[in-house]
Design a protein around this motif. Structure first.
Motif, PDB file in Angstrom:
ATOM      1  N   ALA A  95      47.820  29.230  51.183  1.00 19.41           N
ATOM      2  CA  ALA A  95      48.659  29.874  50.169  1.00 19.41           C
ATOM      3  C   ALA A  95      47.811  30.763  49.259  1.00 19.41           C
ATOM      4  O   ALA A  95      48.251  31.843  48.845  1.00 19.41           O
ATOM      5  N   ALA A  96      46.588  30.306  48.953  1.00 21.67           N
ATOM      6  CA  ALA A  96      45.695  31.099  48.105  1.00 21.67           C
ATOM      7  C   ALA A  96      45.324  32.408  48.792  1.00 21.67           C
ATOM      8  O   ALA A  96      45.282  33.470  48.155  1.00 21.67           O
ATOM      9  N   LEU A  97      45.087  32.341  50.097  1.00 27.61           N
ATOM     10  CA  LEU A  97      44.737  33.552  50.844  1.00 27.61           C
ATOM     11  C   LEU A  97      45.926  34.518  50.883  1.00 27.61           C
ATOM     12  O   LEU A  97      45.750  35.737  50.735  1.00 27.61           O
ATOM     13  N   ILE A  98      47.136  33.988  51.046  1.00 27.67           N
ATOM     14  CA  ILE A  98      48.330  34.831  51.060  1.00 27.67           C
ATOM     15  C   ILE A  98      48.544  35.474  49.689  1.00 27.67           C
ATOM     16  O   ILE A  98      48.925  36.643  49.579  1.00 27.67           O
ATOM     17  N   ALA A  99      48.288  34.708  48.619  1.00 25.73           N
ATOM     18  CA  ALA A  99      48.419  35.262  47.263  1.00 25.73           C
ATOM     19  C   ALA A  99      47.433  36.413  47.061  1.00 25.73           C
ATOM     20  O   ALA A  99      47.766  37.428  46.438  1.00 25.73           O
ATOM     21  N   PHE A 100      46.216  36.261  47.601  1.00 24.66           N
ATOM     22  CA  PHE A 100      45.237  37.349  47.485  1.00 24.66           C
ATOM     23  C   PHE A 100      45.697  38.568  48.274  1.00 24.66           C
ATOM     24  O   PHE A 100      45.501  39.708  47.841  1.00 24.66           O
ATOM     25  N   ASP A 101      46.332  38.346  49.429  1.00 26.74           N
ATOM     26  CA  ASP A 101      46.846  39.467  50.219  1.00 26.74           C
ATOM     27  C   ASP A 101      47.888  40.251  49.424  1.00 26.74           C
ATOM     28  O   ASP A 101      47.892  41.485  49.436  1.00 26.74           O
ATOM     29  N   ARG A 102      48.791  39.532  48.710  1.00 29.35           N
ATOM     30  CA  ARG A 102      49.784  40.221  47.871  1.00 29.35           C
ATOM     31  C   ARG A 102      49.080  40.987  46.744  1.00 29.35           C
ATOM     32  O   ARG A 102      49.458  42.119  46.418  1.00 29.35           O
ATOM     33  N   PHE A 103      48.083  40.353  46.165  1.00 27.80           N
ATOM     34  CA  PHE A 103      47.297  40.999  45.099  1.00 27.80           C
ATOM     35  C   PHE A 103      46.619  42.267  45.624  1.00 27.80           C
ATOM     36  O   PHE A 103      46.630  43.322  44.972  1.00 27.80           O
ATOM     37  N   LEU A 104      46.062  42.167  46.825  1.00 23.34           N
ATOM     38  CA  LEU A 104      45.367  43.303  47.431  1.00 23.34           C
ATOM     39  C   LEU A 104      46.323  44.472  47.651  1.00 23.34           C
ATOM     40  O   LEU A 104      45.952  45.637  47.469  1.00 23.34           O
ATOM     41  N   MET A 125      43.137  32.765  38.706  1.00 24.91           N
ATOM     42  CA  MET A 125      44.222  33.620  38.209  1.00 24.91           C
ATOM     43  C   MET A 125      45.381  33.652  39.196  1.00 24.91           C
ATOM     44  O   MET A 125      46.554  33.537  38.823  1.00 24.91           O
ATOM     45  N   LEU A 126      45.073  33.827  40.472  1.00 27.23           N
ATOM     46  CA  LEU A 126      46.119  33.909  41.489  1.00 27.23           C
ATOM     47  C   LEU A 126      46.906  32.608  41.580  1.00 27.23           C
ATOM     48  O   LEU A 126      48.116  32.611  41.835  1.00 27.23           O
ATOM     49  N   GLY A 127      46.204  31.496  41.344  1.00 26.88           N
ATOM     50  CA  GLY A 127      46.859  30.206  41.500  1.00 26.88           C
ATOM     51  C   GLY A 127      47.626  29.746  40.285  1.00 26.88           C
ATOM     52  O   GLY A 127      48.752  29.242  40.409  1.00 26.88           O
ATOM     53  N   ILE A 128      47.046  29.898  39.075  1.00 25.01           N
ATOM     54  CA  ILE A 128      47.682  29.308  37.893  1.00 25.01           C
ATOM     55  C   ILE A 128      47.910  30.301  36.755  1.00 25.01           C
ATOM     56  O   ILE A 128      48.470  29.927  35.726  1.00 25.01           O
ATOM     57  N   ALA A 129      47.465  31.542  36.920  1.00 23.02           N
ATOM     58  CA  ALA A 129      47.701  32.542  35.859  1.00 23.02           C
ATOM     59  C   ALA A 129      48.119  33.861  36.491  1.00 23.02           C
ATOM     60  O   ALA A 129      47.416  34.866  36.387  1.00 23.02           O
ATOM     61  N   PRO A 130      49.274  33.880  37.163  1.00 23.17           N
ATOM     62  CA  PRO A 130      49.690  35.088  37.893  1.00 23.17           C
ATOM     63  C   PRO A 130      49.869  36.310  36.997  1.00 23.17           C
ATOM     64  O   PRO A 130      49.714  37.439  37.452  1.00 23.17           O
ATOM     65  N   ARG A 131      50.176  36.098  35.692  1.00 22.41           N
ATOM     66  CA  ARG A 131      50.334  37.250  34.812  1.00 22.41           C
ATOM     67  C   ARG A 131      48.995  37.977  34.638  1.00 22.41           C
ATOM     68  O   ARG A 131      48.941  39.213  34.649  1.00 22.41           O
ATOM     69  N   LEU A 132      47.923  37.195  34.487  1.00 25.83           N
ATOM     70  CA  LEU A 132      46.603  37.814  34.383  1.00 25.83           C
ATOM     71  C   LEU A 132      46.252  38.532  35.685  1.00 25.83           C
ATOM     72  O   LEU A 132      45.693  39.632  35.668  1.00 25.83           O
ATOM     73  N   ALA A 133      46.570  37.899  36.810  1.00 25.49           N
ATOM     74  CA  ALA A 133      46.278  38.524  38.106  1.00 25.49           C
ATOM     75  C   ALA A 133      47.046  39.834  38.255  1.00 25.49           C
ATOM     76  O   ALA A 133      46.535  40.809  38.822  1.00 25.49           O
ATOM     77  N   ASP A 134      48.278  39.880  37.724  1.00 27.12           N
ATOM     78  CA  ASP A 134      49.071  41.102  37.814  1.00 27.12           C
ATOM     79  C   ASP A 134      48.429  42.218  36.995  1.00 27.12           C
ATOM     80  O   ASP A 134      48.391  43.380  37.420  1.00 27.12           O
ATOM     81  N   ILE A 135      47.872  41.872  35.818  1.00 31.00           N
ATOM     82  CA  ILE A 135      47.170  42.866  34.998  1.00 31.00           C
ATOM     83  C   ILE A 135      45.954  43.399  35.750  1.00 31.00           C
ATOM     84  O   ILE A 135      45.708  44.605  35.805  1.00 31.00           O
ATOM     85  N   VAL A 136      45.210  42.477  36.360  1.00 28.21           N
ATOM     86  CA  VAL A 136      44.006  42.883  37.095  1.00 28.21           C
ATOM     87  C   VAL A 136      44.370  43.759  38.284  1.00 28.21           C
ATOM     88  O   VAL A 136      43.673  44.730  38.601  1.00 28.21           O
ATOM     89  N   SER A 137      45.496  43.460  38.939  1.00 23.52           N
ATOM     90  CA  SER A 137      45.887  44.262  40.111  1.00 23.52           C
ATOM     91  C   SER A 137      46.215  45.697  39.718  1.00 23.52           C
ATOM     92  O   SER A 137      45.997  46.622  40.494  1.00 23.52           O
ATOM     93  N   LYS A 138      46.744  45.874  38.493  1.00 21.23           N
ATOM     94  CA  LYS A 138      47.088  47.224  38.035  1.00 21.23           C
ATOM     95  C   LYS A 138      45.891  47.946  37.440  1.00 21.23           C
ATOM     96  O   LYS A 138      45.767  49.167  37.556  1.00 21.23           O
ATOM     97  N   ARG A 139      45.027  47.188  36.773  1.00 18.98           N
ATOM     98  CA  ARG A 139      43.843  47.781  36.143  1.00 18.98           C
ATOM     99  C   ARG A 139      42.631  46.905  36.464  1.00 18.98           C
ATOM    100  O   ARG A 139      42.220  46.079  35.647  1.00 18.98           O
ATOM    101  N   PRO A 140      42.045  47.048  37.653  1.00 24.59           N
ATOM    102  CA  PRO A 140      40.936  46.170  38.056  1.00 24.59           C
ATOM    103  C   PRO A 140      39.766  46.171  37.079  1.00 24.59           C
ATOM    104  O   PRO A 140      39.050  45.178  36.969  1.00 24.59           O
TER     105      PRO A 140
END
Length: 677
Positions: free
Chosen positions: A559-568, A594-609
């Motif tokens: 699931a973590a790998l799939i979450a990273f794929d969505r992030f990518l 971030m991907l596992g327990i803080a998706p909002r932070l991961a979403d910020i990083v995905s938009k502004r790495p």
């Protein structure tokens, strides 16, 4: 019995510590090299006798000053070049011995300006320049070898002399094209002012760190919009002619020698561009295909002649190319690749004494410079304090910014001073642009004496001490690949699933290793925006094993790998982020959290790495910034804004960066949720 053993162990430890301290003290003692010693005392005395034989005033002065006699014995025996300068004009030698070196340098520079004020004929101008260079060469050697000047004073004097010579030659060249009635200087007495001709000093010359027998690196541009050219004239043609005159005046050999070897190859695409380029062509080049080594070159660039105001404006306009808004860890690989190519091509990959190149060789000057410049490129965009030109001052700035500690600063600063002094003495021997120690045993012994050492063994000990320190620090920055990014049985390059890779994935905890392998392999073909560039795909391939092992520590690795794929898939670009992860492997764990327990932070990083930049700065684990500190940081960030849109973008980045920074600290456990709130 146990007490005796402990006592013996303690005694051994004390002796070892004392030995290490003594070695450190011995190395520190030779940072300022001693005056030269004659290797062949008989030859040295004969040369001195020949020198003073026809110069009674010099003979009397040397007899009255034992220190002068000792200095001249070492100088005459160790350097045929300096012997020639001394013998050419005994009165000049005596004058320089008697005059404080700063005053002698002032007088030489003033004399050159005075001679060119009358606009001499070309042959006379070339002679004056070469005699000026001889004066400076002898003056600097006496002040350096005699211990009157430290390294900084030596390099400043050499640079000041180059500045004076280049300005005189450029003004002369502009006066020549003015005589053709197509260039109309605003001020005939100072034709460079307002001319639009920009002469930049690069490398050591730009940093006021010129060595004793150095080439001078110049880049020449012009601004046709401000150049006072008549309607019949063409700025490009006229300024190319001026540069050719400059090179002739400075670099051509005559019976009086030469002034400096001029190198113009640092300009954009030197094989196909003129020696003077328009600034529009330059900006187009740097904005489209400028490379990391060119960014590094401009760290030390300085306007030295022609239109100084236009030159400084050009360098200011170049700042966004040199200094990126974000932490640029991608520069590490580029700069180290340059150094690796030097080592392979030149064969400088081993530490040695005989035949060692103290500039390009292992543990040499270039490694210190690359150590400093790489960290400038990484962080200088965010921290203007890291934009200085001089190496020693930059080491202090890096320490103040917590990028290095006091011990690293001290070791590299001491090594830099020592190696630069050795470099100068190598070049004083024959006025050659070389950095290589003699390979012949007798010649090496003679050089060790010229460097002020009692023996080759003593010189070797000091040299190897400093080379070793530099190699260690350089290696820690560039060459130590973290174990976390090694492949360890994971190979995702083959189209067909590799059985060893599937087994490794299974062992790591992936329940569906075949699907995981297919997902990873498919990243190259999915057309994600962040992976359109080959460089991004290459960087991702380098860190994939690290990411796979990091995600394996999650409760559900698949699931973590799939979450990273969505992030990518959401990332707009990724080269810098993957470079950051490669250089800072702990970021992979933070990203996984971030991907596992803080998706909002991961979403910020995905938009502004780039908002993760702050996490990698040395101050991340320090105290949380208070309101005053945050206000100052925001003001500094907004201070670089050029437009309202840019200011708003920087404000958004700042706010999101702080959100990620606080959230990352909570995830890392360095602050509590209450403190974060």
């Amino acid at each position: 019995m146990k007490a005796a053993t402990a006592k013996t162990t303690a005694a051994k430890a004390t002796r070892l510590a004392a030995k290490e301290a003594a070695a450190k003290d011995a190395a520190a003692a030779v940072v300022q090299l001693a005056p030269p010693r004659p290797f062949d005392a008989k030859r040295a005395k004969q040369r001195l006798a020949d020198l003073v034989e026809a110069a009674p005033d010099l003979a009397a002065a040397v007899k009255a000053k034992p220190a002068w006699r000792s200095l001249l014995l070492g100088l005459l025996d160790g350097s045929d070049y300096l012997q020639g300068l001394a013998e050419a004009e005994a009165a000049r030698l005596l004058r320089l011995l008697k005059t404080p070196p700063d005053a002698a340098c002032d007088a030489a520079v003033a004399g050159l300006a005075e001679a060119f004020a009358t606009r001499p004929a070309e042959a006379d101008a070339m002679r004056v320049l070469r005699l000026f260079k001889q004066e400076i060469a002898l003056l600097v050697a006496l002040a350096d070898l005699g211990g009157a000047w430290q390294l900084e004073q030596v390099t400043e004097a050499l640079t000041r002399a180059a500045d004076a010579a280049i300005k005189a030659a450029v003004d002369y060249a502009l006066g020549e094209i003015a005589g053709r009635k197509r260039f109309k200087p605003l001020d005939p007495a100072n034709p460079g002012r307002g001319s639009g001709l920009i002469v930049l000093a690069m490398g050591k010359y730009g940093a006021l760190e010129l060595n004793y027998s150095s080439d001078i690196d110049l880049v020449v541009f012009y601004d046709p919009e401000i150049a006072p050219i008549s309607e019949e004239g063409d700025a490009g043609t006229l300024f190319v002619r001026a540069v050719k005159t400059l090179v002739k005046l400075i670099g051509e050999r005559t019976e009086h020698g030469y002034v400096f070897r001029v190198d113009l190859r640092l300009r954009p695409d030197p094989a196909s561009t003129p020696v003077a380029m328009s600034i529009d062509a330059a900006f187009e080049y740097y904005e489209s295909i400028g490379q990391t080594w060119e960014r590094a070159a401009y760290i030390k660039a300085r306007a030295v002649a022609g239109d100084i105001a236009a030159g400084e404006k050009f360098l200011s306009d170049m700042a966004p190319f040199v200094w990126r808004k974000y932490l640029d860890y991608g520069a590490i690989a580029d700069v180290h690749d340059m150094k690796r190519q030097i080592a392979v091509f030149k064969g400088h990959d081993q530490i040695a004494v005989a035949g060692h190149n103290v500039k390009l060789g292992r543990g040499g000057i270039r490694e210190i410079e690359f150590f400093v410049q790489t960290q400038q490129l990484i962080a200088g965009g965010r921290n203007p304090a890291l934009r200085r030109r001089r190496t020693i001052k930059m080491l202090a700035a890096l320490r103040e910014a917590q990028w290095i500690d006091e011990q690293i600063e001290a070791e590299l600063a001491d090594a830099y001073v020592f190696l630069r002094q050795v470099e100068h003495r190598i070049q004083m021997v024959a006025d050659e642009q070389t950095h290589r120690l003699p390979e012949d045993e007798d010649m090496l012994a003679r050089f060790a004496a010229f460097a002020g050492f009692e023996s080759v063994a003593a010189f070797s000990e000091a040299l190897l001490y400093h080379l070793g320190k530099v190699q260690k620090r350089y290696g820690a920055l560039f060459e130590n690949i973290p174990a976390e990014i090694q492949h360890g049985g994971l190979n995702f390059s083959a189209k067909v699933a590799d059985q060893e890779t599937l087994a490794a994935l299974m062992k790591l905890g992936y329940k569906r290793p075949g699907e995981a392998n297919a997902l990873i392999h498919g990243w190259n073909g999915k057309g994600y925006p962040a992976l359109k560039r080959a460089a991004a795909r290459e960087k991702l391939a380098e860190v994939t094993p690290l990411l796979v092992r990091t995600f394996a520590r999650a409760d559900d690795p698949d699931a973590a790998l799939i979450a990273f794929d969505r992030f990518l898939g959401k990332l707009p670009h990724a080269v810098e982020l993957f470079s950051l992860i490669k250089t800072n492997p702990d970021l992979a764990g933070l990203l996984a959290a971030m991907l596992g327990i803080a998706p909002r932070l991961a979403d910020i990083v995905s938009k502004r790495p780039h908002v993760v930049d702050a996490v990698t700065e040395p101050a991340f684990f320090g105290a949380l910034p208070d309101e005053a500190a945050l206000t100052a940081r925001l003001a500094e960030s907004l201070g670089d804004s050029e437009t309202l849109e840019d200011a708003l973008d920087r404000a958004r980045i700042f706010a999101q960066e702080q959100m990620v920074l606080v959230g990352a600290r909570v995830l890392a456990g360095t602050v509590s949720a209450a403190q974060a709130g």
